[in-house]
Design an enzyme around this catalytic site. Structure first.
Site, PDB file in Angstrom:
ATOM      1  CG  ASP A  16      -1.937  -1.145   1.150  1.00  0.00           C
ATOM      2  OD1 ASP A  16      -2.122  -1.719   0.060  1.00  0.00           O
ATOM      3  OD2 ASP A  16      -2.520  -1.483   2.193  1.00  0.00           O
ATOM      4  CG  ASP A  65      -7.329  -6.233  -2.601  1.00  0.00           C
ATOM      5  OD1 ASP A  65      -8.456  -6.678  -2.897  1.00  0.00           O
ATOM      6  OD2 ASP A  65      -7.081  -5.660  -1.516  1.00  0.00           O
ATOM      7  CG  LEU A  66      -7.312  -5.080  -9.293  1.00  0.00           C
ATOM      8  CD1 LEU A  66      -7.177  -5.334 -10.786  1.00  0.00           C
ATOM      9  CD2 LEU A  66      -6.642  -3.772  -8.901  1.00  0.00           C
ATOM     10  CE  LYS A  67     -11.161  -4.678  -1.117  1.00  0.00           C
ATOM     11  NZ  LYS A  67      -9.711  -4.418  -1.321  1.00  0.00           N
ATOM     12  CB  THR A  74     -17.860  -4.456 -16.900  1.00  0.00           C
ATOM     13  OG1 THR A  74     -18.563  -3.670 -17.871  1.00  0.00           O
ATOM     14  CG2 THR A  74     -16.667  -3.663 -16.384  1.00  0.00           C
TER      15      THR A  74
END
Length: 239
Positions: A16, A65-67, A74
């Protein structure tokens, strides 16, 4: 389930940071002390999308980690694009339709492992009530976990607090990936459902996500080694 041959393979560094240069600098500081590299929104949206493919091609285990959550087409296209990058893991919000579409988009024998995000570990019952949910976190997590299993998802994102109940309900095949991991003497920060590394593993978690306890440490490599030692102790506690 993804092979997890040792304690280090169970530790995911939440990278992060902002920008690729900062990411490379942190990876240099951590060295070979972690098994998984997690790239979330902050890094992805500051130039890190290309890093997912670069690190994957270099043989690293990368967790995107794109949720994802959107209309069916899409979600399907996003899942296929991440699969083409070589990433090992990708998060999708654990809505039944999104999970089914994601699994179908990958087809049989996928190399990308989808992880359903049940309830964010920064949320508690009060937060869920404010958002319009009529059930507490543990019930919503269980409902979404069962839906994930029915959809054919290989894994879940959940709090380690929920790991024992999920293990009992789902068996051993579902991969449980748990953020909100903190050392006993650390700060919880904005996380509300937190657990130590040793207890999380002992209670049935498979992979632990740790960001600030490592990247904000004076010695990130030493912090990562401490986490791995706790993971080893947690594995031993399982018997």
């Amino acid at each position: 389930m993804v092979a997890l041959p040792d304690a280090k393979s169970r530790l995911a560094l939440g990278l992060d940071v902002t920008g690729v240069d900062a990411a490379r600098a942190m990876l240099d500081r951590v060295g070979d002390e972690i098994g998984v590299i997690k790239i979330g929104h902050r890094l992805a949206y500051s130039g890190g999308f290309g890093l997912i493919e670069e690190l994957s091609r270099a043989g690293k285990t990368v967790f995107a980690d794109l949720k994802l959550l959107d209309i069916d087409q899409t979600v399907a296209e996003g899942v296929r694009c991440v699969a083409a990058s070589g990433a090992t893991f990708l998060t999708v919000h654990a809505y039944p339709k999104a999970m089914r579409v994601g699994v179908e988009a990958l087809g049989p024998n996928p190399t990308l492992n989808l992880l359903g995000v049940t309830v964010l570990t920064s949320m508690d019952d009060e937060d869920l009530q404010e958002a319009g949910y009529a059930v507490p976190a543990d019930q919503l997590v269980m409902a979404r976990a069962l839906q994930a299993q029915q959809a054919g998802m290989p894994g879940l994102i959940c709090s380690a607090l929920e790991a024992p109940a999920l293990r009992q309900a789902l068996g051993q095949d579902m991969l449980l990936v748990t953020p909100g991991i903190r050392f006993a003497d650390g700060e919880a920060g904005d996380q509300k459902r937190v657990v130590t590394p040793q207890k999380a593993i002992a209670d049935g978690a498979d992979i632990l996500v740790m960001a600030r306890p490592i990247i904000e440490a004076d010695d990130p490599a030493a912090a990562a080694r401490r986490a791995v030692e706790e993971i080893e102790a947690g594995l031993a506690a399982r018997g």
